[in-house]
Design an enzyme around this catalytic site. Structure first.
Site, PDB file in Angstrom:
ATOM      1  NE  ARG A  65       3.769   0.168   6.638  1.00  0.00           N
ATOM      2  CZ  ARG A  65       2.969   0.576   7.604  1.00  0.00           C
ATOM      3  NH1 ARG A  65       3.344   0.469   8.861  1.00  0.00           N
ATOM      4  NH2 ARG A  65       1.785   1.084   7.336  1.00  0.00           N
ATOM      5  CG  HIS A  69       5.318   4.664   4.761  1.00  0.00           C
ATOM      6  ND1 HIS A  69       4.311   4.621   5.689  1.00  0.00           N
ATOM      7  CD2 HIS A  69       5.047   3.639   3.916  1.00  0.00           C
ATOM      8  CE1 HIS A  69       3.483   3.617   5.430  1.00  0.00           C
ATOM      9  NE2 HIS A  69       3.919   2.993   4.360  1.00  0.00           N
ATOM     10  CG  ASN A  94       3.780   7.706   7.868  1.00  0.00           C
ATOM     11  OD1 ASN A  94       4.066   6.714   7.190  1.00  0.00           O
ATOM     12  ND2 ASN A  94       3.904   8.939   7.412  1.00  0.00           N
ATOM     13  CG  HIS A 190       4.031  -6.043   1.482  1.00  0.00           C
ATOM     14  ND1 HIS A 190       2.896  -5.658   0.810  1.00  0.00           N
ATOM     15  CD2 HIS A 190       4.455  -4.920   2.137  1.00  0.00           C
ATOM     16  CE1 HIS A 190       2.647  -4.386   1.060  1.00  0.00           C
ATOM     17  NE2 HIS A 190       3.577  -3.914   1.842  1.00  0.00           N
TER      18      HIS A 190
HETATM   19  C1  HEM Z   1       0.951   0.021  -3.191  1.00  0.00           C
HETATM   20  C2  HEM Z   1       1.945  -0.005  -2.330  1.00  0.00           C
HETATM   21  C3  HEM Z   1       1.840  -0.428  -0.895  1.00  0.00           C
HETATM   22  C4  HEM Z   1       0.751  -0.531  -0.086  1.00  0.00           C
HETATM   23  C5  HEM Z   1      -0.704  -0.247  -0.413  1.00  0.00           C
HETATM   24  C6  HEM Z   1       1.219  -0.991   1.202  1.00  0.00           C
HETATM   25  C7  HEM Z   1       0.419  -1.205   2.299  1.00  0.00           C
HETATM   26  C8  HEM Z   1       0.840  -1.721   3.496  1.00  0.00           C
HETATM   27  C9  HEM Z   1      -0.014  -1.967   4.640  1.00  0.00           C
HETATM   28  C10 HEM Z   1      -1.488  -1.663   4.728  1.00  0.00           C
HETATM   29  C11 HEM Z   1       0.764  -2.508   5.603  1.00  0.00           C
HETATM   30  C12 HEM Z   1       0.322  -2.959   6.997  1.00  0.00           C
HETATM   31  C13 HEM Z   1       0.267  -1.809   7.957  1.00  0.00           C
HETATM   32  C14 HEM Z   1      -0.329  -2.189   9.283  1.00  0.00           C
HETATM   33  O1  HEM Z   1      -1.033  -3.179   9.395  1.00  0.00           O
HETATM   34  O2  HEM Z   1      -0.073  -1.463  10.244  1.00  0.00           O
HETATM   35  C15 HEM Z   1       2.092  -2.608   5.079  1.00  0.00           C
HETATM   36  C16 HEM Z   1       3.159  -3.136   5.777  1.00  0.00           C
HETATM   37  C17 HEM Z   1       4.432  -3.179   5.279  1.00  0.00           C
HETATM   38  N1  HEM Z   1       4.881  -2.615   4.105  1.00  0.00           N
HETATM   39 FE1  HEM Z   1       3.731  -1.944   2.617  1.00  0.00          FE
HETATM   40  N2  HEM Z   1       2.570  -1.170   1.142  1.00  0.00           N
HETATM   41  C18 HEM Z   1       2.985  -0.832  -0.117  1.00  0.00           C
HETATM   42  C19 HEM Z   1       4.282  -0.840  -0.572  1.00  0.00           C
HETATM   43  C20 HEM Z   1       5.364  -1.149   0.186  1.00  0.00           C
HETATM   44  C21 HEM Z   1       6.739  -1.023  -0.255  1.00  0.00           C
HETATM   45  C22 HEM Z   1       7.157  -0.472  -1.603  1.00  0.00           C
HETATM   46  C23 HEM Z   1       7.522  -1.453   0.762  1.00  0.00           C
HETATM   47  C24 HEM Z   1       9.030  -1.520   0.861  1.00  0.00           C
HETATM   48  C25 HEM Z   1       9.826  -1.634  -0.156  1.00  0.00           C
HETATM   49  C26 HEM Z   1       6.645  -1.876   1.830  1.00  0.00           C
HETATM   50  C27 HEM Z   1       7.050  -2.449   3.000  1.00  0.00           C
HETATM   51  C28 HEM Z   1       6.207  -2.861   4.005  1.00  0.00           C
HETATM   52  C29 HEM Z   1       6.647  -3.640   5.151  1.00  0.00           C
HETATM   53  C30 HEM Z   1       8.050  -4.174   5.391  1.00  0.00           C
HETATM   54  C31 HEM Z   1       5.534  -3.823   5.954  1.00  0.00           C
HETATM   55  C32 HEM Z   1       5.502  -4.549   7.305  1.00  0.00           C
HETATM   56  C33 HEM Z   1       5.718  -3.560   8.415  1.00  0.00           C
HETATM   57  C34 HEM Z   1       5.757  -4.154   9.810  1.00  0.00           C
HETATM   58  O3  HEM Z   1       5.942  -5.351   9.969  1.00  0.00           O
HETATM   59  O4  HEM Z   1       5.619  -3.378  10.768  1.00  0.00           O
HETATM   60  N3  HEM Z   1       5.349  -1.665   1.447  1.00  0.00           N
HETATM   61  N4  HEM Z   1       2.120  -2.120   3.802  1.00  0.00           N
END
Ligand code: HEM
Length: 323
Positions: A65, A69, A94, A190
């Protein structure tokens, strides 16, 4: 001067100018070889990531993430790491990013080996790679040679929201030089980690003001999430795995299989499986073993977004501050 000698000099000048031999100003595989005395920079980074991973497997989610970001806001320049009021770190998307302490630990280790050589931007990329491999991904090389940025503003951190539509998301990725295929692969990030109930409560209880759950969500899954994870009137914002719980710390293609069963958690994740332009990609990744290799390639591509190289930016002494 003989013509052949002159043309040899001209060719040599062009080669130097374009950086063909030294690849100056470009990312390179093995960039730090020979730049840190006899020390192996990538091995130093890997050792620190390994030791964290075995005590905290969530670090793979944190790093993936963080890379996304960082790279999506002013390019992969470690601007997300800078402390202070109104920096990117303080922007709402963030606030739940973590793992900054691991980057500090790696930075301390590489500074000890060779001060002022290894950028914070490269540390994010190499550490993410190491964590992905430890979490079940395939080994891969990353290009390095990034320099660190000097500007970090929360106002610039307009990351895509979880309810973004597929066409809007394609546009957002296209603006960073990434195509729809890259986007579906990268959302495969994800495959690990969690979100929070606050992001999906409307899908579970009141989809678009209907008073009913999102009809695109598997009804059995809705019940499980309602009763076991996100009770309607809970006072805590619980975590929800983005992939099936048994697979939520593994880099694998189960995330896409889950989408085909309408068990996507974030709206954008589920939308990938319903939009005509991306459904075929989800099917391809769910039904073949292509994901690990292609995910690595997409990460390398993400890591090249708007990078600073050559004499641009700086090598920060402390990843949390500009020099
Ligand atoms: C349209 C693109 C994306 C959107 C809208 C999005 C949105 C989100 C949201 C809302 C969360 C949860 C945050 C929370 O509950 O605090 C999340 C978690 C996460 N995102 Fe994305 N994301 C996107 C693309 C990506 C990409 C490209 C990656 C990595 C290559 C990524 C990796 C992650 C990971 C690993 C988590 C889990 C984080 C944790 O466990 O703390 N995301 N994302």
């Amino acid at each position: 001067m003989k013509l052949s000698k002159l043309s040899a000099i001209i060719v040599a000048l062009i080669v130097v100018d374009l950086g063909i031999l030294g690849c100056q100003g470009q990312l390179q595989y093995g960039y730090y070889k020979g730049k840190c005395g006899t020390k192996d920079v990538e091995a130093i980074i890997q050792a620190v990531v390994r030791s964290r991973f075995f005590s905290d497997r969530k670090i793979v989610a944190a790093l993936l993430r963080m890379q996304f970001h960082d790279c999506f806001v002013k390019g992969c320049d470690a601007s997300i790491l800078i402390d202070g009021p109104f920096t990117e770190k303080t922007a709402p998307p963030n606030l739940s990013v973590f793992g900054y302490d691991l980057i500090d630990q790696i930075k301390a280790a590489v500074e000890l080996a060779c001060p002022g050589v290894v950028s914070c931007a490269d540390i994010i990329i190499a550490a993410t790679r190491d964590a992905v491999v430890l979490a079940g991904g395939l080994p891969f090389q990353v290009q390095l040679g990034r320099r660190d940025g000097t500007v970090s503003l929360a106002s610039l951190a307009n990351l895509p929201p979880p309810d973004i539509s597929v066409p809007q998301s394609i546009q957002a990725f296209q603006s960073k030089g990434l195509n729809a295929f890259d986007m579906v692969l990268l959302l495969g990030g994800h495959t690990v980690g969690v979100t929070h109930c606050s992001f999906i409560k409307n899908r579970l209880y009141d989809y678009r003001g209907s008073g009913k759950p999102d009809p695109t969500m598997n009804p059995i899954y809705v019940q499980i999430l309602r009763y076991m994870v996100c009770p309607r009137f809970s006072t805590t914002d619980n975590s929800v795995f983005l992939d099936d719980p048994w697979s939520a710390l593994r880099v694998d293609n189960n995330f896409y299989k889950q989408l085909l069963q309408n068990k996507g958690i974030l709206p954008i994740d589920q939308a990938l499986a319903s939009d005509w332009s991306t459904r075929w990609i989800v099917q391809l990744l769910a039904n073949t073993n292509l994901f690990p290799r292609l995910f690595n390639q997409a990460l390398v591509k993400l890591g090249a977004v708007q990078v600073l190289t050559g004499n641009q930016g700086q090598i920060r002494k402390n990843c949390r501050r500009v020099n």
